[in-house]
Design a protein around this motif. Sequence first.
Motif, PDB file in Angstrom:
ATOM      1  N   CYS A  65       0.546   5.440   0.101  1.00  0.00           N
ATOM      2  CA  CYS A  65      -0.392   6.555   0.261  1.00  0.00           C
ATOM      3  C   CYS A  65      -0.391   7.410  -1.007  1.00  0.00           C
ATOM      4  N   TYR A 117       0.855  -1.192   0.000  1.00  0.00           N
ATOM      5  CA  TYR A 117       0.000   0.000   0.000  1.00  0.00           C
ATOM      6  C   TYR A 117       0.887   1.236   0.000  1.00  0.00           C
ATOM      7  N   CYS A 147      -6.836   6.010   5.248  1.00  0.00           N
ATOM      8  CA  CYS A 147      -5.881   5.002   4.774  1.00  0.00           C
ATOM      9  C   CYS A 147      -6.020   3.697   5.555  1.00  0.00           C
ATOM     10  N   HIS A 205       4.041  -1.144   3.500  1.00  0.00           N
ATOM     11  CA  HIS A 205       3.331   0.128   3.483  1.00  0.00           C
ATOM     12  C   HIS A 205       4.378   1.203   3.216  1.00  0.00           C
ATOM     13  N   GLU A 209      -1.907   5.937  11.428  1.00  0.00           N
ATOM     14  CA  GLU A 209      -2.488   4.770  10.752  1.00  0.00           C
ATOM     15  C   GLU A 209      -2.222   3.517  11.598  1.00  0.00           C
ATOM     16  N   HIS A 246       1.166  10.946   9.947  1.00  0.00           N
ATOM     17  CA  HIS A 246       0.223  10.114   9.200  1.00  0.00           C
ATOM     18  C   HIS A 246       0.396   8.613   9.442  1.00  0.00           C
ATOM     19  N   HIS A 247       1.586   8.094   9.226  1.00  0.00           N
ATOM     20  CA  HIS A 247       1.740   6.641   9.366  1.00  0.00           C
ATOM     21  C   HIS A 247       1.690   6.191  10.823  1.00  0.00           C
TER      22      HIS A 247
HETATM   23 ZN    ZN Z   1      -1.916   7.013   4.039  1.00  0.00          ZN
END
Ligand code: ZN
Length: 456
Positions: free
Chosen positions: A29, A27, A214, A229, A243, A239-240
């Motif tokens: 982003c 994945y 996400c 990822h 997540e 962000h991560h």
């Molecule tokens: Zn993301």
Amino acid sequence: MDIRLHNTLTREKQVFSPQNPQRVTMYVCGPTVYSYAHIGNARPPVAFDVLFRLLRARYGADHVVYASNITDVDDKIIAAAAETSRPIAEITELYERIYREDVGALGVIEPTHRPHATDHIGGMIEMIETLVKKGHAYPGNDGVLFDVPSMADYGKLSGRNREDMIAGARVEVDGGKKDPADFALWKAAKPGEPKEARWDSPWGEGRPGWHVECSAMAKAVLGETIDIHAGGLDLIFPHHENEIAQSECAHGRPMANYWLHNGFLAMDSEKMSKSLGNVKLIHDLLKGWDGEVLRLALLSAHYRGPLDFTEALLNQSKATLDRFYNALRRMDVEAADVSAPNGVMSALCDDLNTPLALAELSALATEANKAEPADWPRFKGQILAAGALLGLLQRDPEDWARGDASEADVIDARVAARVAARKAKDFAEADRIRKELVAEGIEIMDGPDGSTWRRV
Ligand code: ZN
Ligand code: AMP
């Protein structure tokens, strides 16, 4: 040959071992589609496209599932729609199409899935409900917040200390936070916000936070634990990190086993920024440069390091491609069906060392240029196989030598006009056209099957 990848989570280069070699999952982003993407935004899709190609070569094209999302609901999108008085969907569809065309021109293979945030709102709400139920989230004044202190190992990806995390989270509005590091999972609709940007939820009308988008999309299309990822360095925090917090607290298992991050692209050694006026859009660069030249330039540095984008780099990348395509053109034989040479393969398997892979490819072209014709099929096959892994050199070398397609069409037409003039015995006109083309560096070759041309 093992594939080794630098994992931001463990801070080590590790042998890549997928959970299920029949279904390797990845994945990356994707973009928020409210305007044109700049060349820095092209670095993740291009770098991780090489990884996608490498994994497909290793596990089989049908055994790698790659998802990269489209963020089509966001403050910036709402603002862009309001500014231009256009519907949100018109903005997002336009810029998604441009983004896909732009990265397509850079040789990026279409990911297996391109989930859109607005198609997964239900999954996001479900995930937030689970988090509330498990005591990891709570309703605040304007939506729902993630309870950071409820997760013992929050911060493990970025390794940030608490002060830095709080400073990082401050950019978000307070909204009744229990802890300054808490972040938004659901944002209540504000008065005046358009209908298309609000959805019903157990906490009233609103929209999801970016991070939970996400988490929910990765789960929906790939599963609760994915293999890889990836994204740009700036996404590590928050962000991560967020997540990870959402997915791991909701599912009780790791979100991803390998976290990869690309370094930043700078323009002539300076940070790209609107205030410096040095932001270069992919779309604009493509007007002056072939997409393959831009791709080679992006792959000229290791993905984890910085990349200094300059005019000189582009010229050099163009010259390198000319050299590779010339080597292919000179070997006027059918390519043998062989795999990429070991040198290129081992460079890519070593945490995607594209500069080394390109150096290996260059050495191969040098050898090919000296080789006996009997060895041409093998050399040609090896160069093409290496090129396919890097997403380069797959065009007809003749077309490449002639320059870009539209220009080639014009030259074709002028060559045809010369042939017609000769047929009509208008030798003065035929000669005039030939001289004009020669002055532009184009050589005409008259043969029994008609006239062809090439750039000299
Ligand atoms: Zn993301
Ligand atoms: P953004 O539109 O800022 O969310 O960025 C989209 C993607 O591009 C993210 O993965 C960012 O990490 C990445 N990115 C943004 N700017 C750069 C840059 N200058 N160099 C490399 N990657 C970048």
